[in-house]
Design a protein around this motif. Sequence first.
Motif, PDB file in Angstrom:
ATOM      1  N   LEU A  35       7.400   2.984   9.320  1.00  0.00           N
ATOM      2  CA  LEU A  35       7.102   4.675   9.055  1.00  0.00           C
ATOM      3  C   LEU A  35       5.603   4.954   9.221  1.00  0.00           C
ATOM      4  CD1 LEU A  35       7.794   7.134   7.387  1.00  0.00           C
ATOM      5  CD2 LEU A  35       7.175   5.873   5.247  1.00  0.00           C
ATOM      6  N   VAL A  36       4.687   4.164   8.964  1.00  0.00           N
ATOM      7  CA  VAL A  36       3.336   4.316   9.261  1.00  0.00           C
ATOM      8  C   VAL A  36       3.227   4.396  10.668  1.00  0.00           C
ATOM      9  CG1 VAL A  36       1.023   3.105   9.237  1.00  0.00           C
ATOM     10  CG2 VAL A  36       2.439   3.194   7.226  1.00  0.00           C
ATOM     11  N   THR A  37       3.568   3.525  11.613  1.00  0.00           N
ATOM     12  CA  THR A  37       3.557   3.504  13.064  1.00  0.00           C
ATOM     13  C   THR A  37       4.276   5.030  13.577  1.00  0.00           C
ATOM     14  OG1 THR A  37       3.863   1.210  13.094  1.00  0.00           O
ATOM     15  CG2 THR A  37       4.299   2.480  15.265  1.00  0.00           C
ATOM     16  N   VAL A  38       5.486   5.463  13.028  1.00  0.00           N
ATOM     17  CA  VAL A  38       5.988   6.681  13.616  1.00  0.00           C
ATOM     18  C   VAL A  38       5.180   7.854  13.208  1.00  0.00           C
ATOM     19  CG1 VAL A  38       7.991   8.253  13.094  1.00  0.00           C
ATOM     20  CG2 VAL A  38       8.450   5.937  13.434  1.00  0.00           C
ATOM     21  N   VAL A  39       4.377   7.845  12.033  1.00  0.00           N
ATOM     22  CA  VAL A  39       3.654   8.928  11.523  1.00  0.00           C
ATOM     23  C   VAL A  39       2.290   8.979  12.372  1.00  0.00           C
ATOM     24  CG1 VAL A  39       2.157   9.816   9.757  1.00  0.00           C
ATOM     25  CG2 VAL A  39       4.203   9.097   9.144  1.00  0.00           C
TER      26      VAL A  39
ATOM     27  N   THR B 214      -2.652   8.555   3.189  1.00  0.00           N
ATOM     28  CA  THR B 214      -1.715   8.414   1.690  1.00  0.00           C
ATOM     29  C   THR B 214      -0.778   7.626   1.979  1.00  0.00           C
ATOM     30  OG1 THR B 214      -2.610  10.675   1.261  1.00  0.00           O
ATOM     31  CG2 THR B 214      -0.487  10.168   0.434  1.00  0.00           C
ATOM     32  N   ILE B 215       0.036   7.925   3.238  1.00  0.00           N
ATOM     33  CA  ILE B 215       1.220   6.985   3.737  1.00  0.00           C
ATOM     34  C   ILE B 215       0.952   5.611   3.826  1.00  0.00           C
ATOM     35  CG2 ILE B 215       3.102   6.722   5.423  1.00  0.00           C
ATOM     36  CD1 ILE B 215       3.285   9.811   5.759  1.00  0.00           C
ATOM     37  N   THR B 216      -0.188   5.396   4.311  1.00  0.00           N
ATOM     38  CA  THR B 216      -0.727   3.832   4.531  1.00  0.00           C
ATOM     39  C   THR B 216      -0.890   3.197   3.351  1.00  0.00           C
ATOM     40  OG1 THR B 216      -1.459   4.472   6.848  1.00  0.00           O
ATOM     41  CG2 THR B 216      -2.454   2.484   5.896  1.00  0.00           C
ATOM     42  N   ALA B 217      -1.715   3.912   2.585  1.00  0.00           N
ATOM     43  CA  ALA B 217      -1.788   3.323   1.111  1.00  0.00           C
ATOM     44  C   ALA B 217      -0.671   3.176   0.333  1.00  0.00           C
ATOM     45  CB  ALA B 217      -2.910   4.343   0.417  1.00  0.00           C
ATOM     46  N   ALA B 218       0.409   4.019   0.400  1.00  0.00           N
ATOM     47  CA  ALA B 218       1.737   3.908  -0.089  1.00  0.00           C
ATOM     48  C   ALA B 218       2.121   2.579   0.256  1.00  0.00           C
ATOM     49  CB  ALA B 218       2.320   5.009  -0.432  1.00  0.00           C
ATOM     50  N   THR B 219       2.224   2.545   1.422  1.00  0.00           N
ATOM     51  CA  THR B 219       3.100   1.527   2.208  1.00  0.00           C
ATOM     52  C   THR B 219       2.392  -0.076   1.929  1.00  0.00           C
ATOM     53  OG1 THR B 219       3.346   2.604   4.042  1.00  0.00           O
ATOM     54  CG2 THR B 219       3.627   0.517   4.366  1.00  0.00           C
ATOM     55  N   ILE B 220       0.889  -0.070   1.812  1.00  0.00           N
ATOM     56  CA  ILE B 220       0.180  -1.198   1.331  1.00  0.00           C
ATOM     57  C   ILE B 220       0.555  -1.494  -0.158  1.00  0.00           C
ATOM     58  CG2 ILE B 220      -1.875  -2.253   0.932  1.00  0.00           C
ATOM     59  CD1 ILE B 220      -2.933  -0.801   3.331  1.00  0.00           C
TER      60      ILE B 220
ATOM     61  N   TYR C 253       3.294  -0.819  -1.641  1.00  0.00           N
ATOM     62  CA  TYR C 253       4.938  -1.149  -1.765  1.00  0.00           C
ATOM     63  C   TYR C 253       4.948  -2.592  -1.229  1.00  0.00           C
ATOM     64  CZ  TYR C 253       9.671  -1.737  -0.350  1.00  0.00           C
ATOM     65  OH  TYR C 253      10.946  -1.950  -0.039  1.00  0.00           O
ATOM     66  N   VAL C 254       4.231  -2.893  -0.101  1.00  0.00           N
ATOM     67  CA  VAL C 254       4.497  -4.253   0.389  1.00  0.00           C
ATOM     68  C   VAL C 254       4.235  -5.448  -0.546  1.00  0.00           C
ATOM     69  CG1 VAL C 254       3.518  -5.781   2.111  1.00  0.00           C
ATOM     70  CG2 VAL C 254       4.368  -3.563   2.694  1.00  0.00           C
ATOM     71  N   TYR C 255       2.858  -4.991  -1.226  1.00  0.00           N
ATOM     72  CA  TYR C 255       2.534  -5.930  -2.212  1.00  0.00           C
ATOM     73  C   TYR C 255       3.268  -6.021  -3.547  1.00  0.00           C
ATOM     74  CZ  TYR C 255      -1.264  -7.136   0.926  1.00  0.00           C
ATOM     75  OH  TYR C 255      -2.073  -7.517   2.153  1.00  0.00           O
ATOM     76  N   VAL C 256       3.519  -5.053  -3.916  1.00  0.00           N
ATOM     77  CA  VAL C 256       4.361  -5.126  -5.135  1.00  0.00           C
ATOM     78  C   VAL C 256       5.875  -5.680  -4.944  1.00  0.00           C
ATOM     79  CG1 VAL C 256       5.702  -3.318  -6.865  1.00  0.00           C
ATOM     80  CG2 VAL C 256       3.471  -3.068  -6.268  1.00  0.00           C
ATOM     81  N   SER C 257       6.439  -5.477  -3.810  1.00  0.00           N
ATOM     82  CA  SER C 257       7.832  -5.931  -3.549  1.00  0.00           C
ATOM     83  C   SER C 257       7.673  -7.377  -2.807  1.00  0.00           C
ATOM     84  CB  SER C 257       8.753  -4.880  -2.670  1.00  0.00           C
ATOM     85  OG  SER C 257       7.890  -4.934  -1.450  1.00  0.00           O
ATOM     86  N   LEU C 258       6.671  -7.926  -2.733  1.00  0.00           N
ATOM     87  CA  LEU C 258       6.672  -9.314  -1.962  1.00  0.00           C
ATOM     88  C   LEU C 258       7.071 -10.308  -2.602  1.00  0.00           C
ATOM     89  CD1 LEU C 258       5.343 -10.425   0.506  1.00  0.00           C
ATOM     90  CD2 LEU C 258       3.315 -11.006  -0.910  1.00  0.00           C
ATOM     91  N   GLU C 259       8.211 -11.059  -2.308  1.00  0.00           N
ATOM     92  CA  GLU C 259       8.978 -12.038  -3.111  1.00  0.00           C
ATOM     93  C   GLU C 259       8.477 -13.428  -2.659  1.00  0.00           C
ATOM     94  OE1 GLU C 259      12.893 -11.326  -3.064  1.00  0.00           O
ATOM     95  OE2 GLU C 259      12.728  -9.077  -4.132  1.00  0.00           O
ATOM     96  N   LEU C 260       8.332 -14.489  -3.318  1.00  0.00           N
ATOM     97  CA  LEU C 260       7.580 -15.624  -3.086  1.00  0.00           C
ATOM     98  C   LEU C 260       9.070 -16.742  -3.271  1.00  0.00           C
ATOM     99  CD1 LEU C 260       4.337 -15.732  -4.585  1.00  0.00           C
ATOM    100  CD2 LEU C 260       4.781 -15.502  -1.933  1.00  0.00           C
ATOM    101  N   THR C 261       9.158 -17.861  -2.169  1.00  0.00           N
ATOM    102  CA  THR C 261      10.098 -18.830  -2.482  1.00  0.00           C
ATOM    103  C   THR C 261       9.151 -20.265  -2.338  1.00  0.00           C
ATOM    104  OG1 THR C 261      11.924 -19.888  -1.961  1.00  0.00           O
ATOM    105  CG2 THR C 261      10.851 -18.712  -0.193  1.00  0.00           C
ATOM    106  N   ASP C 262       9.695 -21.198  -2.855  1.00  0.00           N
ATOM    107  CA  ASP C 262       9.215 -22.517  -2.564  1.00  0.00           C
ATOM    108  C   ASP C 262       9.526 -23.338  -1.501  1.00  0.00           C
ATOM    109  OD1 ASP C 262      11.352 -22.958  -4.206  1.00  0.00           O
ATOM    110  OD2 ASP C 262      10.420 -24.047  -5.788  1.00  0.00           O
ATOM    111  N   VAL C 263      10.736 -22.835  -0.886  1.00  0.00           N
ATOM    112  CA  VAL C 263      11.196 -23.351   0.363  1.00  0.00           C
ATOM    113  C   VAL C 263      10.714 -22.827   1.572  1.00  0.00           C
ATOM    114  CG1 VAL C 263      13.403 -23.827   1.229  1.00  0.00           C
ATOM    115  CG2 VAL C 263      13.394 -23.794  -1.097  1.00  0.00           C
ATOM    116  N   ALA C 264      10.402 -23.524   2.468  1.00  0.00           N
ATOM    117  CA  ALA C 264       9.844 -23.212   3.804  1.00  0.00           C
ATOM    118  C   ALA C 264      10.955 -22.484   4.613  1.00  0.00           C
ATOM    119  CB  ALA C 264       9.581 -24.061   4.742  1.00  0.00           C
TER     120      ALA C 264
END
Length: 95
Positions: A52-56, A76-82, A84-95
Amino acid sequence: MTKCATCKKQWTGILLFKAHFASANGVECDYCHNTQYVSEKSKKKMIIPLLLVTVVLLIGLFAPPSITQYFWVYITITAATIIYVYVSLELTDVA
């Protein structure tokens, strides 16, 4: 916010930043010292906002209404994307 998959402690912004750029090697949790990796599901969810950021940006290059308006919309779009990415980041302990 993102939590460790092992100890369930909330990660700081600096750890999230490290996890985002070192997803192949993993990042050690500051609390339990287990290595955490960005999950595949989370990697797939990051693609759409970044596109989305690239298209804009491309639209603005070919048909800018005004430099000032375009600048603020892009920021604004770039800040919202950043966020979103950090809030929705999920971690796992399996590589």
